[in-house]
Motif scaffolding. Structure first.
Motif, PDB file in Angstrom:
ATOM      1  N   LEU A   1      -1.990  -4.534  -6.591  1.00 65.82           N
ATOM      2  CA  LEU A   1      -2.715  -3.799  -5.476  1.00 65.82           C
ATOM      3  C   LEU A   1      -4.387  -3.359  -6.008  1.00 65.82           C
ATOM      4  O   LEU A   1      -5.968  -3.585  -5.203  1.00 65.82           O
TER       5      LEU A   1
ATOM      6  N   PHE B   1      -6.844   2.647  -3.385  1.00 60.99           N
ATOM      7  CA  PHE B   1      -6.704   3.561  -2.431  1.00 60.99           C
ATOM      8  C   PHE B   1      -8.313   3.411  -1.900  1.00 60.99           C
ATOM      9  O   PHE B   1      -8.868   2.411  -2.574  1.00 60.99           O
TER      10      PHE B   1
ATOM     11  N   ALA C   1       0.818  -1.016  -0.011  1.00 63.82           N
ATOM     12  CA  ALA C   1      -0.217   0.026   0.048  1.00 63.82           C
ATOM     13  C   ALA C   1       0.938   1.727   0.102  1.00 63.82           C
ATOM     14  O   ALA C   1       0.355   1.942  -0.795  1.00 63.82           O
TER      15      ALA C   1
END
Length: 261
Positions: free
Chosen positions: A164, A247, A132
């Motif tokens: 991700l 995100f 992240a």
């Protein structure tokens, strides 16, 4: 570093450091986003997130305080903290960021295998946290490079960002108040080195294929779909590319096509 993702995070950070280290005060005030974030905002944000990550790893009163602040202002506390830190003089800001990212790398390496770190969302492993952090550093680095007219070297470190983007598929729908389709999606991307990266079952009817760097730009919401070499086959895959995001938090404004900027 024994963890390759932490090593990728360090390399990405060093690259961004090299772009901003020689800037004068006016350069640090270069606007990098439509919302008005400057180069200083980008570094201040990375500094704050490093410090929050260190607090999460350590636990205790500092982390408990951060959780309370987040609960009181869930959609605005990160930006508020960034605005506070951006008041630091640029070279001092850079010094603090260098310190925080080194301390974070050391702390992540020291997290015992199998341990989970508390976060504002679900707890995560040290590798997940490093992934992240790498994604954020990569994405904010794109903003800075574009504003400064820097041609970003394309490296296979971008695989972390793509990974991700794939792993957060369900979360992307949730952030828009939508239900994710109950369908598997096969993802096949070509990295900068020419290596092929895949996720999902090989026989899935829904497929996403294309350039890994472009997928990362799309998933970090730095590019509109019309400006990337990423293709979808199947309704579930096509709908996902409209909402994909790597995100946490609300998606914000959709990026405009390059022709309209």
């Amino acid at each position: 570093m024994s963890n390759p993702v932490i090593a990728d995070l360090a390399a990405e950070s060093d690259q961004l450091d090299g772009w901003v280290a020689g800037l004068d005060d006016a350069g640090w005030q270069t606007v990098t986003t439509p919302e008005g974030w400057t180069v200083a905002h980008q570094v201040a944000h990375l500094l704050w997130t490093d410090r929050a990550s260190l607090a999460a790893i350590a636990g205790g009163e500092e982390w408990e305080l951060l959780e309370r602040v987040a609960q009181q202002d869930p959609t605005g506390f990160v930006d508020s903290e960034t605005e506070r830190l951006v008041e630091i003089a640029p070279q001092s800001l850079l010094h603090h960021w260098r310190d925080s990212r080194q301390r974070l790398a050391d702390a992540l390496e020291a997290v015992p295998a199998g341990s989970k770190i508390a976060w504002f969302g679900p707890p995560m492993s040290a590798t997940s946290m490093a992934t992240a952090r790498h994604m954020e550093t990569w994405a904010h680095g794109q903003d800075v490079a574009e504003a400064l007219g820097i041609d970003v070297p394309r490296t296979d470190r971008v695989r972390n960002v793509c990974h991700l983007g794939v792993r957060t598929r369900g979360f992307a729908y949730l952030m828009r108040g939508l239900e994710a389709p109950d369908a598997e999606v096969r993802v096949e991307l070509t990295g900068p080195s020419g290596e092929q990266w895949t996720w999902g079952p090989e026989g899935a009817e829904n497929r996403v294929t294309g350039d890994a760097w472009d997928f990362a730009l799309l998933a970090t919401r730095r590019r509109h779909r019309v400006d990337v070499d990423v293709r979808a086959e199947g309704e579930a895959a096509d709908g996902w590319l409209d909402v994909v995001q790597t995100f946490a938090g609300l998606p914000g404004n959709d990026p405009l096509p390059l022709a309209e900027r």
